[in-house]
Design a protein around this motif. Structure first.
Motif, PDB file in Angstrom:
ATOM      1  N   ALA A  64       0.846  -1.203   0.000  1.00 34.73           N
ATOM      2  CA  ALA A  64       0.000   0.000   0.000  1.00 34.73           C
ATOM      3  C   ALA A  64       0.883   1.255   0.000  1.00 34.73           C
ATOM      4  O   ALA A  64       2.047   1.219   0.425  1.00 34.73           O
ATOM      5  N   HIS A  71      -1.585   9.936  -4.033  1.00 35.93           N
ATOM      6  CA  HIS A  71      -1.720   8.472  -3.966  1.00 35.93           C
ATOM      7  C   HIS A  71      -1.974   8.027  -2.533  1.00 35.93           C
ATOM      8  O   HIS A  71      -1.045   7.975  -1.723  1.00 35.93           O
ATOM      9  N   ASP A  73      -3.742   4.855  -0.955  1.00 33.29           N
ATOM     10  CA  ASP A  73      -4.465   3.584  -1.088  1.00 33.29           C
ATOM     11  C   ASP A  73      -5.390   3.403   0.097  1.00 33.29           C
ATOM     12  O   ASP A  73      -5.022   3.709   1.234  1.00 33.29           O
TER      13      ASP A  73
END
Ligand code: IPD
Ligand code: CA
Ligand code: CA
Length: 266
Positions: A64, A71, A73
């Motif tokens: 992750a 970004h 996750d």
């Protein structure tokens, strides 16, 4: 099956590459946009994040990512890379050369490894839980200053400083009058490194994000320092509140922060 050395090799490679990229972009034209009134993001932040995330995703596709700009996750896994692609963006946007790239690796909910790269000084800081902290491969240690009065400290201020009463200004005044000086360098990751390397004796800040502190707090612990929240309790990178010190002046820092809170109430 890769192990921590494999993760470290990729993390170091990409922290250096991203750092060199932002340094090369420093005196070029780049666009700056605003995430808040005084919270900037430059093209260099976004480019560095893309470089780092694409390299980590390629090397470790199941891991992750929690990166500052784009970004994040949502999946929860054993491994999570916590990334500040450019810590010190305000400095960077003004051409003031104090900034860094910070990458921490959380394994099963605990930060186990971290790298912080200062491309201006070519200083690469690394730490691995239980194995020490290093600058360019040489072991680093916190300072031996024993009293707050003889200490050099660092802090920072949150982006909501103009609107929130929890803006750290009263703490700043208290420490400015009880130490040899308080520096506001503008990169929390480098503040942690400076404590780890014995340049600063202590650092405190509130409202930090996980990417500001994941690698840095491990750096200080592994350099023999102490890291807690403002009450001297174990810190969480998700709680935002940090005191990092050489250990010897730690309780004195806690006492000052607690006295500021009592003064606010009286
Ligand atoms: C900031 C810097 C600064 C600290 C702020 C952070 P950014 O990170 O670390 O020193 O005072 O709290 O948000 O925005 O430059 O990545
Ligand atoms: Ca940051
Ligand atoms: Ca940043």
């Amino acid at each position: 099956m890769p192990d921590i050395e494999d993760y470290a090799a990729v993390g170091i490679e990409i922290a250096k590459k991203a750092g060199e990229h932002v340094l090369a972009r420093l005196n070029t034209r780049f666009s700056v946009s605003y995430k808040g009134v005084v919270n900037l993001v430059t093209e260099a932040d976004l480019e560095a994040e893309e470089l780092i995330v694409s390299r980590i995703r390629k090397a470790f596709p199941t891991h992750a990512i929690l990166a500052e700009e784009k970004h994040k996750d949502t999946r929860v896994g054993e491994f999570c890379w916590i990334i500040d692609p450019l810590d010190g963006t305000t400095n960077y946007a003004h051409g003031f050369p104090v900034f860094s790239v910070s990458i921490g690796l959380e394994i099963s909910g605990k930060v186990e490894w971290g790298v912080i790269y200062n491309p201006v000084l070519a200083e690469l800081y690394t730490a691995r839980r239980g194995a020490g902290a290093f600058c360019n491969g040489a072991a680093i240690h916190v300072s031996s200053v024993e009293s707050l009065g003889a200490s050099l400290l660092a802090t920072g201020f949150p982006y909501d400083i103009q609107t929130s009463p929890a803006n750290n200004l009263d703490n700043f005044c208290a420490f400015a009058q009880r130490s040899q000086g308080v520096r506001r360098c503008g990169s929390a990751a480098l503040d942690f490194c400076a404590v780890a390397a014995g340049r600063f004796d202590g650092f405190w800040e509130l409202k930090l994000n996980p990417w500001d502190c994941a690698a840095g707090y491990l750096m200080v612990e592994e350099a023999g320092g102490t890291v807690t929240d403002f009450h001297g309790q174990p810190p969480s990178i998700y709680a935002g509140e940090f005191i990092a010190s050489n250990g010897l002046i730690h309780q004195q820092i806690v006492d000052v922060l607690e006295s500021v809170v009592s003064n606010r109430k009286s």
